[in-house]
Design a protein around this motif. Sequence first.
Motif, short mmCIF file in Angstrom:
data_model
loop_
_atom_site.label_atom_id
_atom_site.label_comp_id
_atom_site.label_asym_id
_atom_site.label_seq_id
_atom_site.Cartn_x
_atom_site.Cartn_y
_atom_site.Cartn_z
N VAL A 421 0.85 -1.19 0.00
CA VAL A 421 0.00 0.00 0.00
C VAL A 421 0.88 1.24 0.00
CG1 VAL A 421 -1.94 1.17 1.10
CG2 VAL A 421 -1.61 -1.29 1.44
N ARG A 422 0.71 2.09 -1.01
CA ARG A 422 1.45 3.34 -1.05
C ARG A 422 0.74 4.38 -0.19
NH1 ARG A 422 2.09 4.86 -6.93
NH2 ARG A 422 0.30 6.21 -6.51
N ASP A 423 1.46 5.34 0.31
CA ASP A 423 0.92 6.33 1.25
C ASP A 423 -0.35 7.02 0.75
OD1 ASP A 423 2.32 6.06 3.53
OD2 ASP A 423 3.53 7.88 3.31
N ASP A 424 -0.39 7.34 -0.54
CA ASP A 424 -1.55 8.08 -1.03
C ASP A 424 -2.80 7.21 -1.15
OD1 ASP A 424 0.24 7.00 -2.99
OD2 ASP A 424 -1.03 7.81 -4.56
N TYR A 425 -2.68 5.90 -0.88
CA TYR A 425 -3.86 5.02 -0.88
C TYR A 425 -4.30 4.64 0.54
CZ TYR A 425 -3.29 4.29 -5.90
OH TYR A 425 -3.20 4.47 -7.25
N ARG A 426 -3.60 5.09 1.54
CA ARG A 426 -3.87 4.61 2.90
C ARG A 426 -5.25 5.00 3.40
NH1 ARG A 426 0.21 5.23 7.36
NH2 ARG A 426 -0.71 3.26 8.02
N MET A 436 -4.28 -6.69 9.60
CA MET A 436 -2.98 -7.12 9.07
C MET A 436 -1.84 -6.58 9.93
SD MET A 436 -3.64 -6.81 4.99
CE MET A 436 -2.86 -8.37 4.66
N GLU A 437 -0.69 -7.21 9.80
CA GLU A 437 0.51 -6.75 10.49
C GLU A 437 1.48 -6.17 9.46
OE1 GLU A 437 3.00 -9.78 12.14
OE2 GLU A 437 2.27 -11.30 10.73
N LYS A 438 2.18 -5.15 9.87
CA LYS A 438 3.10 -4.49 8.96
C LYS A 438 4.43 -5.25 8.92
CE LYS A 438 3.47 -0.01 9.34
NZ LYS A 438 3.95 1.28 9.85
N LEU A 439 4.93 -5.47 7.70
CA LEU A 439 6.22 -6.12 7.51
C LEU A 439 7.35 -5.11 7.33
CD1 LEU A 439 5.17 -8.98 5.06
CD2 LEU A 439 5.48 -9.11 7.54
N GLY A 440 7.01 -3.94 6.82
CA GLY A 440 8.06 -2.94 6.63
C GLY A 440 7.56 -1.70 5.93
N ASP A 441 8.27 -0.59 6.15
CA ASP A 441 8.03 0.67 5.45
C ASP A 441 9.20 0.89 4.49
OD1 ASP A 441 5.75 1.15 6.90
OD2 ASP A 441 6.75 2.40 8.40
N PHE A 442 8.89 1.14 3.24
CA PHE A 442 9.93 1.34 2.23
C PHE A 442 9.81 2.78 1.73
CE2 PHE A 442 8.62 -3.05 2.46
CZ PHE A 442 9.83 -3.66 2.75
N GLN A 458 2.77 14.86 -9.09
CA GLN A 458 3.64 14.21 -10.05
C GLN A 458 4.59 13.19 -9.41
OE1 GLN A 458 3.49 14.54 -13.36
NE2 GLN A 458 1.73 15.90 -13.09
N ASN A 459 4.71 13.22 -8.08
CA ASN A 459 5.73 12.39 -7.44
C ASN A 459 5.21 11.46 -6.36
OD1 ASN A 459 8.41 13.34 -8.62
ND2 ASN A 459 7.47 15.29 -8.05
N PHE A 460 3.88 11.27 -6.28
CA PHE A 460 3.34 10.35 -5.28
C PHE A 460 3.85 8.92 -5.49
CE2 PHE A 460 -0.40 12.76 -3.37
CZ PHE A 460 0.11 12.65 -2.08
N ARG A 461 4.20 8.58 -6.73
CA ARG A 461 4.72 7.24 -6.98
C ARG A 461 6.01 6.97 -6.22
NH1 ARG A 461 8.91 7.55 -10.73
NH2 ARG A 461 9.03 9.51 -11.91
N ARG A 462 6.67 8.03 -5.77
CA ARG A 462 7.92 7.89 -5.02
C ARG A 462 7.69 7.76 -3.52
NH1 ARG A 462 11.96 9.63 -8.64
NH2 ARG A 462 11.20 10.92 -10.35
N SER A 463 6.46 7.91 -3.06
CA SER A 463 6.21 7.97 -1.62
C SER A 463 6.30 6.59 -0.97
CB SER A 463 4.86 8.62 -1.33
OG SER A 463 3.82 7.95 -2.00
N THR A 464 6.23 6.57 0.35
CA THR A 464 6.44 5.35 1.12
C THR A 464 5.46 4.24 0.75
OG1 THR A 464 7.29 6.63 2.99
CG2 THR A 464 6.49 4.40 3.46
N ILE A 465 5.99 3.05 0.58
CA ILE A 465 5.18 1.86 0.35
C ILE A 465 5.25 0.99 1.60
CG2 ILE A 465 4.89 -0.27 -0.99
CD1 ILE A 465 6.05 1.22 -3.40
N ARG A 466 4.08 0.59 2.11
CA ARG A 466 4.02 -0.25 3.31
C ARG A 466 3.58 -1.65 2.91
NH1 ARG A 466 4.50 3.89 7.00
NH2 ARG A 466 3.75 5.88 6.17
N LEU A 467 4.28 -2.63 3.44
CA LEU A 467 4.00 -4.03 3.09
C LEU A 467 3.38 -4.73 4.30
CD1 LEU A 467 4.36 -6.00 0.70
CD2 LEU A 467 6.52 -6.72 1.75
N TYR A 468 2.27 -5.44 4.07
CA TYR A 468 1.52 -6.10 5.14
C TYR A 468 1.29 -7.57 4.81
CZ TYR A 468 0.23 -1.31 6.49
OH TYR A 468 0.25 0.01 6.86
#
Length: 479
Positions: A421-426, A436-442, A458-468
């Motif tokens: 899940v990217r930040d702009d979709y949270r 769910m449990e978080k595995l990591g923040d990238f 233009q740059n949201f694609r670069r934002s933090t991705i969280r893996l669950y």
Amino acid sequence: MPVVIPKLTTRKLFVAGLCLIVATGMVNIGIIGLDDYPEMIGRIIPAGVESASDLINHASIRSPIPTLYVSVLTRLASSLGLSDPGNQLRFALVMLGIFSWCTVAFTAVGIYRLTSSKGTLVEKVSLFLVGFYFISPLFLTRPMFESLAIPYLTLSAYWATRYWFRQNTGSLCFAVVLLAIAALFRFQAAVCVLAALALPLIKKRFQDLGWASFTGVMMLLITGLLDKAMRGTFHGSLRAYWAYNIAYGSSFGVTPFYTYALLFLAMTFPPLLWMSYRGFDPKKRYLPLVPVLLYFVAFLVVHSAVPHKEERFMAPIIPCFLMLFAPIGEWLIERKAKIRLGIFLGLNFLLLVLTSFNVAQSNVVGVGRYLHSHPELTRIHAVGNTLVIVPEGYVGRKLEWKVADSSFDFRLIRCEDGVAVRDDYRTETTLFESKMEKLGDFKPGILEAILIRLNPRQNFRRSTIRLYRLKGCSAVSTH
């Protein structure tokens, strides 16, 4: 640093630049442009992911030579026992960087040794600029089509300069040959042939112009036959590339003709390098750089006339651009302009660290590297457009990739699944996060975080991705 450069030998500067190149290649395994991954990185790692025939057949509108060229390095890395795709890529980046650095350093020093004694101040400044300017290590180590053309275009400028001073026909012809090789990696590098052919006109050596033109025609024939041997059509890659840009070159990435001029102006840190130059003799100091200047002008003017512009298109000519500032740097050191040089070097070294050692698009790369080390995850659900690039090459194995939305059915989620899940979709996915449990923040690097702040859309694609993953699965997978 301005005081230190005159005291350093050329050899020490070269070794320091080499160490910086190796460090950049080892640390920064990121992706510069969105098409760099599907066109290059994703096709060369893990080594052997595509055969030579696959690389040729899937070359699309570009020549297959660049991908074949870099794939040799990743295959060599694999044969040396490097099974991790990340390490295979590091090996390739370091090897590319070393070759590029050696050629660029040779040119930066060699041009001045054609006219002056060894170890002059301007020679050292030239070497310092091409090695330690903030974007140099990054571009010299990239497997981008533009970066792969750098060593050959830069060497061509050296041989053109050799002709400028010695009127040796062979030197001019070799400069044309090197431009043809550069064009195998980036077609547009060939525009510098206009500069090369201008030199015998300036010298009024029309016989040399004839020989250089003949060499150019022969190289056009040879490279066309090479492409025919690989793809079945004489210059099939060039024709496909030309047709594509005619059809679509004015529909995206269109900016004014002065875009690149402003870009290069910004790269000089104005007004630091554009203040008073009383007593500076451009005719005397720039005589060795006439061919380099012509190469730069030809490249800039032709690219500026094309509607589609991206900053990285300028990568092949950047070493030539930096060499043009060596006489200015020499003059500033001689005049002990410590404040101007100090501010310039301070800004440059800050940016040098950020560009060299912040992994580009680290959010996506980080997800790929995490999945590489966690083979228990075999299927990934990416919410919305979270993964603009699917980083399977960095993972090194096949996974199942799914696009999900905030309403997907948790009953279908297994312990082998991960959810990205990217930040702009949270805001759309708060319901499933409770299950769910978080595995990591990238997270993005510092430079990319700044870009997100300046232009989020233009740059949201670069934002933090969280893996669950589903709660309780971690305990299950450890048994």
